[in-house]
Design a protein around this motif. Structure first.
Motif, PDB file in Angstrom:
ATOM      1  N   THR A  97     -73.895  43.842  80.339  1.00  0.00           N
ATOM      2  CA  THR A  97     -72.711  43.141  79.839  1.00  0.00           C
ATOM      3  C   THR A  97     -71.706  42.885  80.966  1.00  0.00           C
ATOM      4  N   ASP A 120     -62.628  37.266  72.920  1.00  0.00           N
ATOM      5  CA  ASP A 120     -63.737  38.223  73.018  1.00  0.00           C
ATOM      6  C   ASP A 120     -64.113  38.587  71.578  1.00  0.00           C
ATOM      7  N   GLY A 122     -65.947  40.417  68.887  1.00  0.00           N
ATOM      8  CA  GLY A 122     -66.652  41.700  68.781  1.00  0.00           C
ATOM      9  C   GLY A 122     -66.367  42.545  70.006  1.00  0.00           C
ATOM     10  N   THR A 123     -65.106  42.910  70.170  1.00  0.00           N
ATOM     11  CA  THR A 123     -64.661  43.499  71.440  1.00  0.00           C
ATOM     12  C   THR A 123     -65.115  44.939  71.660  1.00  0.00           C
ATOM     13  N   GLY A 124     -65.392  45.680  70.581  1.00  0.00           N
ATOM     14  CA  GLY A 124     -65.844  47.080  70.733  1.00  0.00           C
ATOM     15  C   GLY A 124     -64.824  47.903  71.494  1.00  0.00           C
ATOM     16  N   LEU A 144     -61.181  40.468  69.273  1.00  0.00           N
ATOM     17  CA  LEU A 144     -61.407  40.461  67.821  1.00  0.00           C
ATOM     18  C   LEU A 144     -62.497  41.473  67.454  1.00  0.00           C
ATOM     19  N   ASP A 145     -62.269  42.217  66.396  1.00  0.00           N
ATOM     20  CA  ASP A 145     -63.351  43.081  65.898  1.00  0.00           C
ATOM     21  C   ASP A 145     -63.156  43.333  64.407  1.00  0.00           C
ATOM     22  N   VAL A 146     -64.280  43.503  63.726  1.00  0.00           N
ATOM     23  CA  VAL A 146     -64.245  43.801  62.297  1.00  0.00           C
ATOM     24  C   VAL A 146     -63.971  45.296  62.076  1.00  0.00           C
ATOM     25  N   ALA A 150     -62.845  50.541  66.231  1.00  0.00           N
ATOM     26  CA  ALA A 150     -63.148  49.982  67.554  1.00  0.00           C
ATOM     27  C   ALA A 150     -61.890  49.359  68.156  1.00  0.00           C
ATOM     28  N   ASP A 173     -63.190  39.852  59.944  1.00  0.00           N
ATOM     29  CA  ASP A 173     -64.596  39.486  59.943  1.00  0.00           C
ATOM     30  C   ASP A 173     -64.764  38.114  60.600  1.00  0.00           C
ATOM     31  N   GLY A 174     -65.115  38.095  61.842  1.00  0.00           N
ATOM     32  CA  GLY A 174     -65.341  36.849  62.569  1.00  0.00           C
ATOM     33  C   GLY A 174     -64.119  35.948  62.544  1.00  0.00           C
ATOM     34  N   PRO A 214     -72.579  39.978  70.782  1.00  0.00           N
ATOM     35  CA  PRO A 214     -72.587  40.317  69.353  1.00  0.00           C
ATOM     36  C   PRO A 214     -73.732  41.280  69.016  1.00  0.00           C
ATOM     37  N   ALA A 237     -72.375  47.635  65.249  1.00  0.00           N
ATOM     38  CA  ALA A 237     -72.392  47.058  66.596  1.00  0.00           C
ATOM     39  C   ALA A 237     -73.807  46.656  67.001  1.00  0.00           C
TER      40      ALA A 237
HETATM   41  C1  LIG Z   1     -72.751  44.856  70.458  1.00  0.00           C
HETATM   42  S1  LIG Z   1     -71.097  45.355  70.122  1.00  0.00           S
HETATM   43  C2  LIG Z   1     -70.289  44.768  71.586  1.00  0.00           C
HETATM   44  C3  LIG Z   1     -69.066  45.540  71.966  1.00  0.00           C
HETATM   45  C4  LIG Z   1     -68.480  45.149  73.329  1.00  0.00           C
HETATM   46  N1  LIG Z   1     -68.058  43.767  73.342  1.00  0.00           N
HETATM   47  C5  LIG Z   1     -69.499  45.367  74.431  1.00  0.00           C
HETATM   48  O1  LIG Z   1     -70.046  44.403  74.933  1.00  0.00           O
HETATM   49  O2  LIG Z   1     -69.762  46.532  74.769  1.00  0.00           O
HETATM   50  C6  LIG Z   1     -70.638  44.189  68.880  1.00  0.00           C
HETATM   51  C7  LIG Z   1     -69.238  44.340  68.320  1.00  0.00           C
HETATM   52  O3  LIG Z   1     -69.080  43.317  67.315  1.00  0.00           O
HETATM   53  C8  LIG Z   1     -68.321  43.847  66.249  1.00  0.00           C
HETATM   54  N2  LIG Z   1     -68.611  43.075  65.033  1.00  0.00           N
HETATM   55  C9  LIG Z   1     -69.675  43.172  64.204  1.00  0.00           C
HETATM   56  N3  LIG Z   1     -69.558  42.306  63.191  1.00  0.00           N
HETATM   57  C10 LIG Z   1     -68.414  41.621  63.381  1.00  0.00           C
HETATM   58  C11 LIG Z   1     -67.741  40.596  62.663  1.00  0.00           C
HETATM   59  N4  LIG Z   1     -68.252  40.103  61.530  1.00  0.00           N
HETATM   60  N5  LIG Z   1     -66.563  40.142  63.128  1.00  0.00           N
HETATM   61  C12 LIG Z   1     -66.029  40.649  64.279  1.00  0.00           C
HETATM   62  N6  LIG Z   1     -66.626  41.637  65.006  1.00  0.00           N
HETATM   63  C13 LIG Z   1     -67.790  42.110  64.568  1.00  0.00           C
HETATM   64  C14 LIG Z   1     -68.795  45.296  66.151  1.00  0.00           C
HETATM   65  O4  LIG Z   1     -67.838  46.086  65.443  1.00  0.00           O
HETATM   66  C15 LIG Z   1     -68.949  45.644  67.623  1.00  0.00           C
HETATM   67  O5  LIG Z   1     -67.751  46.214  68.127  1.00  0.00           O
END
Ligand SMILES: C[S@@+](CC[C@H](N)C(=O)[O-])C[C@H]1O[C@@H](n2cnc3c(N)ncnc32)[C@H](O)[C@@H]1O
Length: 308
Positions: A97, A120, A122-124, A144-146, A150, A173-174, A214, A237
């Protein structure tokens, strides 16, 4: 027990537990415990460990033997040179990443604008957002994150890395997260771009860059992953739906109104998913500009734009 004896004994234990690279893992844990760089252990092989050190090491090695990830045990990891706190709230940032983040900031710095913006998705832990903000002093990032947990961790990481004031955190959510904020983008129509002036257009479309790693594991595959991943990274995640591609379909279909006309989307994906993802984006009329490899020469990042 000397440092060397402790390393040998612990390595043997971790190997029996099926831990990959058991000697390296042992050395990293011992170096963490003794607060010294790993290489310095080699100059201290004959040092005798005191009983409290032996007890602490035993505890750390036991946790690693139970397949708890090293990063969780030491509490942090390094991402693009930034220390990122990790916990069960978010995926542990992966080295691949870093390549995505690097592509992202290299694009942002070409923008020659007083303010550049990135989402970003799904920022985690916030790792990508933090790397972009740190490398591009004129960038404002929306993270952004759901997962509320996180996002709390991402905020903590942004503060620790002194970039919190240039990152906006969005929960939801997205892209629906923007609607609940009342920030609804213009829906593009067939004449898109023709009758809207530049200044108006850029104020309607927010982002120069949409970047995301994602969830992309097929649901049924999650159980086959290493315990470090399936038992410690949050399922939300990892889980990309039945074929792992749900988020790419969503992004290809929904992201357009959020990008500036000359903006780009950059996405990480899993090994073997390149062709399917390329097709998803082309079917939604994106121009796929590049598919890039990771350090093991496997295709892992797609860059696409609206106008090429
Ligand atoms: C694979 S992780 C990546 C985290 C970080 N960006 C990284 O690269 O280490 C995917 C992230 O997407 C978030 N996520 C999953 N579904 C989502 C949604 N519907 N809307 C926003 N974020 C979402 C998860 O909570 C998770 O933090």
């Amino acid at each position: 027990m000397t440092v060397l004896e402790a390393i040998q004994k612990s390595t043997e234990f971790l190997a029996k537990k099926g831990v990959e690279s058991p000697r390296l893992q042992t050395e990293l844990l011992l170096a963490h415990l003794l607060k010294m760089p790993r290489m310095k252990l080699y100059l201290n092989f004959d040092r005798v460990l005191v009983p409290t050190e032996i007890d602490s090491l035993r505890e750390l090695i036991k946790r690693r033997g139970q397949r708890e990830p090293l990063q969780h045990i030491v509490g942090s990891t390094s991402f693009c040179g930034h220390e990122i706190i990790v916990s069960r709230a978010a995926l542990i940032p992966r080295p691949e990443t870093e390549l995505l983040a690097e592509l992202g900031w290299k694009f942002l710095v070409t923008r020659h604008s007083s303010l550049v913006t990135a989402l970003d998705f799904g920022t985690g832990t916030g790792c990508i957002a933090i790397a972009l903000a740190a490398k591009c002093p004129n960038a404002k990032i929306t993270a952004l994150d759901v997962s509320a947990e996180a996002l709390a961790l991402a905020k903590q990481n942004a503060a620790q890395n002194q970039v919190a004031e240039r990152i906006e955190f969005l929960h939801g959510d997205g892209f629906a997260a923007f609607q609940s904020e009342g920030r609804v983008p213009r829906v593009p129509n067939q004449n898109d771009g023709d009758e809207v002036g530049d200044s108006q257009r850029s104020s309607l479309r927010e982002f120069d860059l949409l970047i995301s790693n994602p969830p992309y594991i097929a649901s049924a595959e999650i159980e086959t992953l290493d315990p470090e991943v399936k038992d410690f990274d949050p399922r939300g995640a990892l889980d990309g739906g039945a074929d792992g591609l749900d988020f790419y379909r969503r992004l290809a279909a929904e992201a357009k109104p959020f990008l500036k006309p000359d903006g780009k989307i950059m996405l990480e994906f899993g090994d073997g998913q390149a062709d399917a993802i390329k097709l998803i984006f082309e079917n939604e009329k994106w121009i796929v500009e590049a598919v890039q490899d990771d350090y093991s020469q496997r295709a892992r990042i797609i860059t696409a734009s609206l106008n090429g």
